[in-house]
Every structure is written in structure tokens, then in C-alpha cells.
Design an enzyme around this catalytic site. Structure first.
Site, PDB file in Angstrom:
ATOM      1  CB  ALA A 248      -0.845   0.069   1.188  1.00 52.95           C
ATOM      2  CB  ALA A 249       4.210   2.127  -0.136  1.00 53.73           C
ATOM      3  N   GLY A 250       2.309   2.815  -2.308  1.00 50.13           N
ATOM      4  CA  GLY A 250       2.111   3.267  -3.655  1.00 50.13           C
ATOM      5  C   GLY A 250       0.685   3.995  -3.682  1.00 50.13           C
ATOM      6  CG  ASP A 251      -2.456   1.350  -3.275  1.00 47.60           C
ATOM      7  OD1 ASP A 251      -2.075   1.553  -4.317  1.00 47.60           O
ATOM      8  OD2 ASP A 251      -2.727   0.358  -2.381  1.00 47.60           O
TER       9      ASP A 251
END
Length: 304
Positions: A248-251
């Protein structure tokens, strides 16, 4: 001003399986533990925007099952307006994630009723007001296309997270304001894996030609991000952190970036804000449980 953001996208239940390493074909390995957590690219970005201080609503589909009940409750706890969230017969989206001790993760995505999110109720959701729309490739293409069309008519910012990776993901889509793939998604779309500034520039130019977007915003993980468009072609440096779980880092980057971009109008400043949110997300286990607050992001930015 406080950014008003509408999610038009996915919501999933994650199952996180922690192990020393993922098994080879036909091999069994012992795991450390497992747990459920709310997830989905769209939902993660929406929660990130809300925790960063935006006013967020969700146009999405969940099943009439216990996972759907749970995910709706988590959204409401995060302050996300679920008035336009649809309940469907069938399974809520589900993601199985293996997380290795070295921080590497692998995801298997089961979209479930996310793929039944229709385009025909979008106008009602947009009539409630929005400064920006968050989009991904985890709902029907027709719904994404209609959302972008309506947003362009109304002068609303559109931010498309171009994942999961698809070679045909941009086919038939109207131009967006910000097109934001990661490295593997960039490779799928234009055949270039961005490894340095020159390849970032080449990939961004091809992406802009393919969609007609105003900006390209490449997510480069531990290398930060790259902004292209309107006379800008610049790497935005990362923040150094201890990587526990990159899920979820990109999200989180996308949601926090969108909030900052709406409120400041400065895409480079917004990308730096997104970098900070993405970095902080890597320091904790899980998708949405690891998404940082505005206070945590501001503290990291202050440390430089």
C-alpha cells in the site's frame, strides 16, 4: 481549503501471510503468522487522503457478506462518506499477500464485485461535489472512462493510479490530469522500465503521448518519484526509512499526493508530500493500518 476527493475504485479484504520466503513450485514452507486487514488500491488511497486531512467519499462496490460489512465500518471510522457505496450479491474483493522477511511481497487479487461497479450512478456521486477523483484499474474500464469524461466536463482533477499492470490499461480512456504508474506498470504500458532519469523521461513522454494527460507521475519506490509535464521533468527524492512492509505504499502516495495537489496546486510539492506518506507506510505491517496521519507526514517533512 480542504480537498474534496471522490474515490471511484476498488475496496478489498487483504489476507497477509508472513513467512521467511515464498515457496518454490510444489514446495511447502512454514509461515510466521497471518492476519486480515482492509485494503484494495482504491480504498487504500482513499483512506490515505482522509488521514492526510481531505474530505473523502467512496463510489465503489462491496459484497453482501461479512467482509463487506467490515470494510464499510472501517471506512466510516476513517471519516469516509459511504452514501454512494454499493452493496452487491457476490464476494467482496479479496487479496492474498505473501510477505517475506526481506520485505518482498507478492499479491494475488480477486476483484469480486469490484468489477460490477457501474458507470450509470456516477453523476449522482459527483453532484455531491469533488475537487479530484481517484481512479485505478480494479473496476470496469467503462466506469473509469465515464468518470474521466464527467470530470473533464466539470473541470475536476483526475488522478489515475495505473495498476494493476496492464498492457492495454489506457485503451479507450479519455485524458486524465495525472497518470501515475509504478515501474512495472510503466513497463507494461510503454515497454520501458524506468531505471534512471533518462529512462524516466522517455517513459513519461510515451505515456503522455498515449493518454494525452497533463502530467505523468512515476512512482519509483525507494527512489522517490518523477514528475513530467507542463515544462517539468524532475526527480523528487525519497525519504530514508526502515522497510517493514511495502504493501500500500504506492496507494498511500497517491491519496496523499492528490490531497496536497488539490490544496496547493504545486505538483512538485505534492509529490514530495506523497513520497513522505509512501515512506511512512513502509514502516508498519499491513495496508490501511500502516497509512500515516497528516501529523506524521508533516513531522517527516520537517525532518527533511
Amino acid at each position: 481549503m480542504t480537498a474534496k476527493i471522490l474515490l471511484v475504485g476498488s475496496v478489498m479484504m487483504d489476507l497477509i501471510l508472513r513467512c521467511e520466503r515464498a515457496p518454490e513450485p510444489s514446495e511447502s514452507v512454514l509461515g510466521h503468522d497471518y492476519r486480515n486487514a482492509p485494503g484494495g488500491k482504491g480504498s487504500n488511497a482513499a483512506v490515505a487522503a482522509a488521514r492526510a486531512g481531505a474530505q473523502v467519499a467512496a463510489y465503489a462496490s462491496v459484497g453482501n457478506d461479512s467482509n463487506g460489512d467490515y470494510l464499510i465500518e472501517r471506512w466510516q471510522e476513517a471519516g469516509i462518506d459511504t452514501t454512494h457505496t454499493l452493496r452487491r450479491d457476490g464476494n467482496t474483493g479479496f487479496v492474498a499477500i505473501t510477505l517475506e522477511d526481506n520485505g518482498q511481497n507478492r499479491l494475488i487479487i480477486f476483484p469480486g464485485v469490484n468489477m460490477e461497479t457501474p458507470p450509470d450512478k456516477l453523476e449522482e456521486a459527483l453532484d455531491a461535489g469533488a475537487d479530484a477523483i481517484l481512479l485505478q484499474f480494479e473496476i470496469p474500464d467503462a466506469t473509469n472512462a465515464r468518470a474521466i469524461e464527467l470530470a473533464n466536463e466539470r473541470g475536476i482533477i483526475t488522478v489515475l493510479d495505473a495498476g494493476p499492470a496492464r498492457t492495454d490499461g489506457l485503451h479507450g480512456l479519455p485524458p486524465v490530469t495525472v497518470l501515475s504508474p509504478n515501474e512495472t506498470e510503466t513497463k507494461a504500458l510503454v515497454g520501458i522500465y524506468p531505471t534512471d532519469e533518462a529512462s524516466c523521461l522517455e517513459a513519461a513522454q510515451k505515456l503522455q503521448e498515449k493518454n494525452g494527460c497533463k502530467y505523468v507521475l512515476l512512482k519509483l519506490g525507494e527512489r522517490g518519484s518523477f514528475v513530467y509535464g507542463e515544462g517539468i521533468a524532475q526527480l523528487v527524492p525519497p525519504f530514508q526509512i526502515e522497510n517493514v512492509d511495502p504493501t500500500a505504499a504506492g496507494d498511500a502516495f497517491t491519496g496523499a499526493f492528490t490531497k496536497a495537489f488539490v490544496e496547493t496546486g504545486d505538483i512538485l510539492e505534492a509529490a514530495r508530500y506523497g513520497n513522505a506518506a509512501g515512506a511512512l507506510t513502509c514502516t508498519k505491517l499491513g495496508a490501511q493500518p500502516s497509512v500515516p496521519t497528516a501529523e506524521e507526514i508533516d513531522a517527516l517533512l520537517a525532518r527533511g
